[in-house]
Design a protein around this motif. Sequence first.
Motif, PDB file in Angstrom:
ATOM      1  N   GLU A  54      -6.613  12.158  12.470  1.00  0.00           N
ATOM      2  CA  GLU A  54      -7.147  13.403  13.034  1.00  0.00           C
ATOM      3  C   GLU A  54      -7.585  14.374  11.938  1.00  0.00           C
ATOM      4  OE1 GLU A  54      -5.224  17.158  15.370  1.00  0.00           O
ATOM      5  OE2 GLU A  54      -4.611  15.177  16.043  1.00  0.00           O
ATOM      6  N   PHE A  55      -6.813  14.434  10.833  1.00  0.00           N
ATOM      7  CA  PHE A  55      -7.148  15.339   9.730  1.00  0.00           C
ATOM      8  C   PHE A  55      -8.321  14.823   8.891  1.00  0.00           C
ATOM      9  CE2 PHE A  55      -2.595  17.135   9.611  1.00  0.00           C
ATOM     10  CZ  PHE A  55      -2.939  18.109  10.512  1.00  0.00           C
ATOM     11  N   GLN A  56      -8.599  13.553   8.915  1.00  0.00           N
ATOM     12  CA  GLN A  56      -9.773  12.893   8.346  1.00  0.00           C
ATOM     13  C   GLN A  56      -9.856  12.814   6.827  1.00  0.00           C
ATOM     14  OE1 GLN A  56     -13.220  14.672  10.125  1.00  0.00           O
ATOM     15  NE2 GLN A  56     -12.801  13.792  12.112  1.00  0.00           N
ATOM     16  N   VAL A  57      -9.050  13.477   6.062  1.00  0.00           N
ATOM     17  CA  VAL A  57      -9.175  13.428   4.607  1.00  0.00           C
ATOM     18  C   VAL A  57      -8.169  12.416   4.062  1.00  0.00           C
ATOM     19  CG1 VAL A  57      -9.019  14.757   2.475  1.00  0.00           C
ATOM     20  CG2 VAL A  57      -9.860  15.846   4.558  1.00  0.00           C
ATOM     21  N   ARG A  58      -8.667  11.213   3.706  1.00  0.00           N
ATOM     22  CA  ARG A  58      -7.809  10.181   3.147  1.00  0.00           C
ATOM     23  C   ARG A  58      -8.704   9.131   2.502  1.00  0.00           C
ATOM     24  NH1 ARG A  58      -9.313   9.515   8.086  1.00  0.00           N
ATOM     25  NH2 ARG A  58      -9.067   7.577   9.203  1.00  0.00           N
ATOM     26  N   ASN A  59      -8.096   8.268   1.683  1.00  0.00           N
ATOM     27  CA  ASN A  59      -8.910   7.261   1.001  1.00  0.00           C
ATOM     28  C   ASN A  59      -8.866   5.920   1.748  1.00  0.00           C
ATOM     29  OD1 ASN A  59      -6.492   6.040   0.333  1.00  0.00           O
ATOM     30  ND2 ASN A  59      -6.561   6.605  -1.819  1.00  0.00           N
ATOM     31  N   ALA A  60      -9.559   4.922   1.206  1.00  0.00           N
ATOM     32  CA  ALA A  60      -9.700   3.628   1.885  1.00  0.00           C
ATOM     33  C   ALA A  60      -8.364   2.892   2.003  1.00  0.00           C
ATOM     34  CB  ALA A  60     -10.708   2.767   1.134  1.00  0.00           C
ATOM     35  N   LYS A  61      -7.500   3.014   1.015  1.00  0.00           N
ATOM     36  CA  LYS A  61      -6.206   2.325   1.085  1.00  0.00           C
ATOM     37  C   LYS A  61      -5.352   2.889   2.219  1.00  0.00           C
ATOM     38  CE  LYS A  61      -6.008   0.898  -3.711  1.00  0.00           C
ATOM     39  NZ  LYS A  61      -5.310   0.993  -4.988  1.00  0.00           N
TER      40      LYS A  61
ATOM     41  N   ILE B   8       0.835  -1.206   0.000  1.00  0.00           N
ATOM     42  CA  ILE B   8       0.000   0.000   0.000  1.00  0.00           C
ATOM     43  C   ILE B   8       0.868   1.255   0.000  1.00  0.00           C
ATOM     44  CG2 ILE B   8      -1.760   1.304   1.254  1.00  0.00           C
ATOM     45  CD1 ILE B   8      -2.769  -1.414   2.329  1.00  0.00           C
ATOM     46  N   GLY B   9       1.933   1.241   0.782  1.00  0.00           N
ATOM     47  CA  GLY B   9       2.841   2.390   0.819  1.00  0.00           C
ATOM     48  C   GLY B   9       3.518   2.626  -0.521  1.00  0.00           C
ATOM     49  N   GLY B  10       3.880   1.539  -1.197  1.00  0.00           N
ATOM     50  CA  GLY B  10       4.472   1.663  -2.531  1.00  0.00           C
ATOM     51  C   GLY B  10       3.497   2.254  -3.527  1.00  0.00           C
ATOM     52  N   TRP B  11       2.230   1.823  -3.429  1.00  0.00           N
ATOM     53  CA  TRP B  11       1.197   2.394  -4.293  1.00  0.00           C
ATOM     54  C   TRP B  11       1.066   3.899  -4.046  1.00  0.00           C
ATOM     55  CZ3 TRP B  11      -3.134   4.761  -2.191  1.00  0.00           C
ATOM     56  CH2 TRP B  11      -4.053   5.251  -3.119  1.00  0.00           C
TER      57      TRP B  11
END
Length: 160
Positions: free
Chosen positions: A124-131, A27-30
């Motif tokens: 805490e910042f809340q803006v991110r995707n499912a991966k 996932i980190g590589g993606w």
Amino acid sequence: MAGEQMKPVASLLLVLNFCMCVIVLGIGGWAMNRAIDRGFEIAGPDFNLPAHFAPIYFPMGNAATGFFVTFALLAGVVGAASTISGLAHIRSWTVGSLPAAAMPATIAWTLTVLAMGFAWKEIEFQVRNAKLRTMEAFLIILSVTQLLYIAAVHGVKKPT
């Protein structure tokens, strides 16, 4: 519990940690590839970056994503590499092989805890995707299982 009783527990945790490290690396590589591929889209073809632009821009996350992904990759690589010495220790299961397994595992755990701290900031910042949410969950779980592994490998009984 001491001696041979902790060997199966340490073996199970070692395999579990290795699998989770590989998933974190995937996932980190993606995320890193996506950041590199799309990071300069807003800057234009001449790469004139705005004054407050991060060196690696993650379009799928927030301000903590760059730190989180970077340290998660480091933690994943060191964690996966520490399984080599862990396997050697489990094969011999002696006090002499303990330092060679415990030290890389401890370093991997500290890097995982550091990445977990950035994961909490990203949450805490809340803006991110499912991966990214998946990688956050794996790192939080991995920080606990790596600590348990370190405790389990210290279950070697000293010769009397």
